[in-house]
Write an enzyme that holds these catalytic residues in place. Sequence first.
Site, mmCIF file in Angstrom:
data_model
loop_
_atom_site.group_PDB
_atom_site.id
_atom_site.type_symbol
_atom_site.label_atom_id
_atom_site.label_comp_id
_atom_site.label_asym_id
_atom_site.label_seq_id
_atom_site.Cartn_x
_atom_site.Cartn_y
_atom_site.Cartn_z
ATOM 1 C CE LYS A 27 -2.389 -1.113 3.738
ATOM 2 N NZ LYS A 27 -1.907 -1.997 3.937
ATOM 3 C CB THR A 60 5.002 0.506 -2.799
ATOM 4 O OG1 THR A 60 6.104 -0.178 -1.946
ATOM 5 C CG2 THR A 60 5.892 0.817 -3.645
ATOM 6 N NE ARG A 93 -0.124 3.371 9.470
ATOM 7 C CZ ARG A 93 -0.714 2.362 9.285
ATOM 8 N NH1 ARG A 93 -0.699 2.287 10.664
ATOM 9 N NH2 ARG A 93 -0.038 1.142 8.472
ATOM 10 C CE LYS A 134 5.520 -2.988 7.165
ATOM 11 N NZ LYS A 134 4.632 -2.371 7.202
ATOM 12 C CB ALA A 150 -3.036 -0.538 11.372
ATOM 13 C CG PHE A 182 -3.715 -4.309 8.824
ATOM 14 C CD1 PHE A 182 -2.250 -4.352 8.954
ATOM 15 C CD2 PHE A 182 -3.655 -3.973 10.445
ATOM 16 C CE1 PHE A 182 -1.538 -4.505 10.457
ATOM 17 C CE2 PHE A 182 -2.950 -3.885 11.910
ATOM 18 C CZ PHE A 182 -1.730 -4.472 11.046
ATOM 19 C CD1 TRP A 187 9.272 -2.362 -5.292
ATOM 20 C CD2 TRP A 187 9.497 -3.346 -6.885
ATOM 21 N NE1 TRP A 187 10.335 -3.144 -4.568
ATOM 22 C CE2 TRP A 187 10.498 -4.422 -6.237
ATOM 23 C CE3 TRP A 187 10.257 -4.347 -8.283
ATOM 24 C CZ2 TRP A 187 11.758 -4.707 -5.896
ATOM 25 C CZ3 TRP A 187 10.696 -5.021 -8.600
ATOM 26 C CH2 TRP A 187 12.098 -5.452 -6.855
#
Length: 987
Positions: A438, A440, A462, A473, A692, A723, A840
């Site tokens: 999301k 990206t 965020r 992550k 989230a 999410f 990307w």
Amino acid sequence: MSVRLSLVLRQSCRLPRPPGPPRHLRVPIRASGGGGGGGACWEGLRGQRRQQDGQARSSCGPGHPAPPARDSIVKEVIQNSKEVLNLLQEKNPTFQPVLVIIQTGDDNLMQEVNQNLAEEAGLNISHICLPPDSSEDEIIDEILKINEDNRVHGLALQISEDLFSNKILNALKPEKDVDGVTDINLGKLVRGDAHECFVSPVARAVIELLGKSGVSLDGKKVLVIGAHGSLEAALQCLFQRKGSMTMISQWKTPQLQSKLQEADIVVLGSPKPEEIPLSWIQPGTTVLNCFHDFLSGEGPSVGGDPGKLRCSSPEVHVNGLIAEDDVGLLAAALRIQNMVSSGRRWLREQQHRRWRLHCLKLQPLSPVPSDIEISRGQTPKAVDVLAKEIGLLADEIEIYGKSKAKVRLSLLERLRDQADGKYVLVAGITPTPLGEGKSTVTIGLVQALTAHLHVNSFACLRQPSQGPTFGVKGGAAGGGYAQVIPMEEFNLHLTGDIHAITAANNLLAAAIDTRILHENTQTDKALYNRLVPSVNGVREFSEIQLARLKKLGINKTDPGTLTEEEVSKFARLNIDPSTITWQRVLDTNDRFLRKITIGQASTEKGYSRQAQFDIAVASEIMAVLALTDSLKDMKERLGRMVVASDKNGQPVTADDLGVTGALTVLMKDAIKPNLMQTLEGTPVFVHAGPFANIAHGNSSVLADKIALKLVGEEGFVVTEAGFGADIGMEKFFNIKCRASGLVPNVVVLVATVRALKMHGGGPNVTAGVPLKKEYTEENIQLVADGCCNLQKQIQIAQLFGVPVVVALNVFKTDTRAEIDLVCELAKRAGAFDAVPCYHWSVGGKGSVDLARAVREAANKGSHFQFLYDVQLPIVQKIRTIAQAVYGAKDIELSPEAQSKIDRYTQQGFGNLPICMAKTHLSLSHQPEKKGVPRDFILPISDVRASIGAGFIYPLVGTMSTMPGLPTRPCFYDIDLDTETEQVKGLF
């Protein structure tokens, strides 16, 4: 013989100076008065001066015609300025231009003239009076302060001639230089761009007065004597434009006498030396005097009297009309006119326009390097340059290093009347544990809009938590050629907002346990005396204590007048330790802090209890930061935060603990959004990062509001929800949109072939484990089966009446057949459009089709509506979300959840929106249930409240608020090159 025109600024009528001026005096800005009072006042000053000079005028002898209306041109200029300003203020009611005059000395007469002319026109004016012996640096310091003051639209210098250095003059901002003395304004004048610059009011006054007096300039020989710098250049330029042949001379020029005898018009720019006889000026020559010295009171002496060209001299014969209009007074009026023009230009600059943004070029490589290599391969613009490109003023940013800055909230007031841009939300389908990109997509979309379609756009993201960054992550700045740079600064500390939240949260936690301890160990009287101590013999309540007294219904302000019962009510919060909901926080994944025992030291006198740590982004203060819309609102929200209940079941708040002001102090900088940029140099706000799962998982309302003003009516603000759409999007609509009052135009729903295959029955996807062949080879059936999840998420968005554009984030293993199938099924499910995206691998160019689809969908218009009415009972609101969004058959409340709902309803919190805390890996409460689970009962194990943030959050099953580290965390790969100080292995 032609008429001789004498134009004099007389200094003999100066108002008396106060003895011994202070080193620095700033005369306050006066409010504009309007009406005719100001005009009458400066007319009176002229009358005073004429009365004092009456004898000199009478010596001109009888027989001359009466002079023309001396002040008609000044009145005309001021009236015109007033009318233009009134028109500007009709469209911009809060606009009030301000002129600042820096003067060395205390020339009270000119202060009065300036004040009254400004008042007549409707301007505000301020004089900064420096001592006559002020240095060049002292004057420049004042100039630089005013340059950066957004409230000031014009700046003039009233200083002695020997101080007019290039360094001082060019310290002025050209756009505020209403006297036209800077090189930039002079250059534009010489070049012929007078409409784009400010022209010297004195030079203009000379030309205007000659014209009004009927003196033709075409073909005349004009001699300018003793003028210097900007005045000399402006006079020469203006006379030449009128067809005059202009000669420039200084008083010491050997050929001065012959030049004077040739001249039809003589302009005096400085005092005439005594050794130059008046007889050199030919009879009938028009003479103008534009010299004045406000500091010394000495003016040019032609014929002996300071400040006058005496018409009684036996050496000069006058055979016509004498006009005694004042160059200085008209120049002051024309400066006011320039001020109004400056304000008009400033207002025009504030209006929406396409940014003059210098976008950064990309040179994508194949194969695509690591994110951090890509980030380091691009040199970001200096953040102050970026800020200027998007319309921010210098005093609206606070720079942190070279590539990030905070934006002050004053910007919202400045752009209050600006129309908002289009508002776009990026959400996603139910993701794999790897995430579907999301962030990206968000970055790729704004890069496409701004760098390739030349549309103003802003991304609002965020701030990532350090916990996941060092845990599983890694970085969260986007990826590939669609990311925020520098990614190290984005992911690590940024400007310290999360640390501020940690400090504030833990201060409140400390205050809770400390208060319980002191109440357990002290009498009412002792506790009261310590809470309201006598300081230097004075005993008084603090502001927040007075608020608590008011809340308790005690209308007293003298600490000595409270009764014993009132003392006890005030001093004792009687917190029930078993009801404490406020936990300590840390921005690190540390599973062993999920449950702890505090108070084991002997100094705590036997007071201990079980507690826990949450991850810092799970703090309610983070949610408050994300939902507030002003500093005042944030303080009120912080004060309303409920931390526990008392022994009577009533809520205990941060206000009750007296800590609200301190929390606000710790958060005063964190409330300002952080400005960064994408790889292609387009702007990004990074602000707030609420968890989230248990919070609403969206970036801040303030960042969105500021961005919507900056992009303008035709621009786009793209913000991201955490999410899947069932969690982040639903909370965005029902919580964030209620708090902000903003209405979304488009939802971009991010999907990947990988995630759809998982929902279609593919094998488990696990972080750190290589993908199975089902995900790396074409499998049309798995994709088709998995599109049920995509279809469901589209339907969820449609519940809110917002058009949906599906962005298929393409991976290199995806095949054309798989991509085409997803886009086709998405459109059948009701999506406005479905577009494959390649940002990307190539940057914004790879999302141009998405950008066009979003722009078209935004023009279609949305019919936004909330899912439920907040006035409904808590249980009904929970059931609505479970059934309409998740697809549950019904909900099941645990006894504890029902008890909490009853308590919150009784305490008056039943009308808050709902923030469901559930797994993001499934539409249901069971992470292993993929696709679209049906006919399940959604269990509500507990219900908690974030009263300051403004929502109730039910817990679906067991939710952890403190993540743990895996066997091999990301920190194994993160290191620092000690020679270059570059971070390695972040992502």
